[in-house]
Design an enzyme around this catalytic site. Structure first.
Site, mmCIF file in Angstrom:
data_model
loop_
_atom_site.group_PDB
_atom_site.id
_atom_site.type_symbol
_atom_site.label_atom_id
_atom_site.label_comp_id
_atom_site.label_asym_id
_atom_site.label_seq_id
_atom_site.Cartn_x
_atom_site.Cartn_y
_atom_site.Cartn_z
ATOM 1 N N TRP A 102 0.840 -1.205 0.000
ATOM 2 C CA TRP A 102 0.000 0.000 0.000
ATOM 3 C C TRP A 102 0.866 1.242 0.000
ATOM 4 O O TRP A 102 0.563 2.209 -0.697
ATOM 5 C CB TRP A 102 -0.986 -0.010 1.168
ATOM 6 C CG TRP A 102 -1.945 -1.163 1.103
ATOM 7 C CD1 TRP A 102 -2.080 -2.173 2.009
ATOM 8 C CD2 TRP A 102 -2.896 -1.450 0.056
ATOM 9 N NE1 TRP A 102 -3.056 -3.048 1.601
ATOM 10 C CE2 TRP A 102 -3.562 -2.633 0.409
ATOM 11 C CE3 TRP A 102 -3.242 -0.811 -1.142
ATOM 12 C CZ2 TRP A 102 -4.564 -3.208 -0.378
ATOM 13 C CZ3 TRP A 102 -4.240 -1.372 -1.940
ATOM 14 C CH2 TRP A 102 -4.887 -2.562 -1.556
ATOM 15 N N ASP A 172 -1.834 6.663 6.314
ATOM 16 C CA ASP A 172 -2.865 5.738 5.846
ATOM 17 C C ASP A 172 -3.135 4.790 7.015
ATOM 18 O O ASP A 172 -2.311 3.937 7.336
ATOM 19 C CB ASP A 172 -2.353 4.972 4.616
ATOM 20 C CG ASP A 172 -3.320 3.889 4.141
ATOM 21 O OD1 ASP A 172 -4.374 3.695 4.776
ATOM 22 O OD2 ASP A 172 -2.999 3.238 3.118
ATOM 23 N N LYS A 196 -11.880 -2.205 6.680
ATOM 24 C CA LYS A 196 -11.048 -3.065 7.506
ATOM 25 C C LYS A 196 -11.549 -3.043 8.949
ATOM 26 O O LYS A 196 -11.907 -4.064 9.504
ATOM 27 C CB LYS A 196 -9.574 -2.637 7.460
ATOM 28 C CG LYS A 196 -8.943 -2.438 6.077
ATOM 29 C CD LYS A 196 -9.135 -3.574 5.151
ATOM 30 C CE LYS A 196 -8.556 -3.500 3.744
ATOM 31 N NZ LYS A 196 -7.673 -2.498 3.320
#
Ligand code: PLP
Length: 360
Positions: A102, A172, A196
């Site tokens: 990511w 993030d 998530k």
């Protein structure tokens, strides 16, 4: 009858009470006689829902008043480019710590807009640790980190310090937001996809320090402009109302449980019980550097690679333990044990690991 536990990394498990509220709202929203799925975002009900959700998030994470909270679409992946589009001047540069796929994607997008300086990376070791030695670049606009690495199972236990006074931290937090208390003042901007640890897919949280909204570095597409979404209270266009509702139900569930302080204690105990089971097992091991282990995503592999992963996955599946297959870039298994995963689920997994070991 067996209990089913879903260890998916995302979209991930939600509390049962939240799923029940969601199913009710899909039919008849708060006794208004119509489904939330059919309701205008201009209706008083939905405007109130957004205000309530923002307020609940603000109170759970103690977000100071000089920060704005918005609910966007496009996933965390859209933030990879929205962050530099809004916060990086033309020819500007920012520092990035690369701790997984990511982060790499965030770096790639930044390089289309300005320059991303990768000041530290654990790529060479397949992202098994969080780098701790790095030097910031002079004049870097911000430092970007991925606070929890969903795929590799590593997590920042302490956030980088010592940035220049006009620089700021961007994180993030898609896979560990709301898992523990954080000091929002350390950050200029935080973003997190909901699916998530906070709700269903379709909505992404952005928390941004108000002064960062004043910068106008370039002409932006309207949908990519944070200040538009702030001014329009996340309703510039049709927002993902149902997803926001499910987020709000999840926030209420968390508040009833005692908030992020309470869940943090639970998360530590839960993860430690699983780490212990892995460390004390003769057939499983953790690929992750001990001190950087994520409390949210726990990858583990067979110590001996002549064993067949599928056998253990099927063994677990029969016991109601679902979605334990590891990400292809790590292999083996991954137990995602976000807020909504109860200790009972982790204990059931530990029992399965022990039972499986006996049969070997
Ligand atoms: C899942 C994930 C993403 C991507 O989220 P999308 O909503 O699919 O764009 C980004 N960062 C982290 C840390 C993630 O876990």
């Amino acid at each position: 009858f067996i209990m089913i536990y879903n260890f998916s990394a995302g979209p991930a498990c939600l509390p049962d009470s939240v799923l029940k509220s969601a199913s009710e709202a899909a039919v008849n929203y708060r006794n208004n006689g119509i489904s939330l799925l059919e309701m205008s975002h201009r209706s008083i009900h939905v405007v109130e829902l957004f205000n309530e959700t923002t307020q609940n998030l603000r109170s759970l994470l103690k977000v100071p008043n000089n920060y704005k909270i918005i609910w966007l679409q496009g996933g965390a992946s859209s933030q990879f480019s929205m962050v530099p589009l809004n916060l990086l001047p033309n020819n500007g540069h920012a520092d990035y710590i690369e701790t997984g796929s990511w982060s790499s994607k965030a770096i790639k997008e930044c390089n289309k807009i300005g320059r991303a300086n990768v000041i530290a990376s654990s790529k060479e070791s397949n992202f098994t640790f969080i780098p701790k030695n790095y030097v910031y670049n002079e004049g870097s606009k911000y430092l970007h980190i991925t606070s929890n690495n969903t795929i590799y199972g590593t997590q920042f236990k302490e956030y980088p310090e010592g940035l220049d006074s006009d620089s700021f931290l961007v994180a993030d937090m898609s896979s560990d937001i709301l898992s523990k208390p954080i000091d929002i003042n350390k950050f200029g901007l935080i973003y997190a996809g909901a699916q998530k640890n906070m709700g269903p897919a379709g909505v992404t949280l952005v928390i941004i320090r108000s002064d960062l909204l004043q910068q106008k570095y370039r002409v932006l597409p309207t949908m990519s402009d944070y200040s538009v979404h702030v001014d329009k209270k996340s309703m510039f266009n049709t927002p993902p109302v149902f997803s926001v509702y499910v987020v709000n139900e999840t926030l209420k569930w968390l508040m009833n449980l005692g908030g992020v302080e309470a869940i943090s204690d639970i998360n530590i105990k839960k993860a430690e019980s699983l780490f212990n089971a892995i460390d004390n097992s003769s057939i499983f091991e953790s690929p992750v550097n001990y001190e950087d282990r994520s409390l949210m995503n726990v990858p583990f592999t067979f110590t001996n690679n002549d064993k067949d992963d599928k056998e253990f996955l099927e063994f677990c599946d029969k016991r109601g333990l679902k979605t334990l297959k590891g990400h292809r870039s790590v292999g083996g298994f991954r137990a995602s044990i976000y807020n909504a995963m109860p200790q009972a689920g982790v204990t059931a997994l530990i029992d399965a690991m022990k039972e499986f070991e006996k049969t070997y």
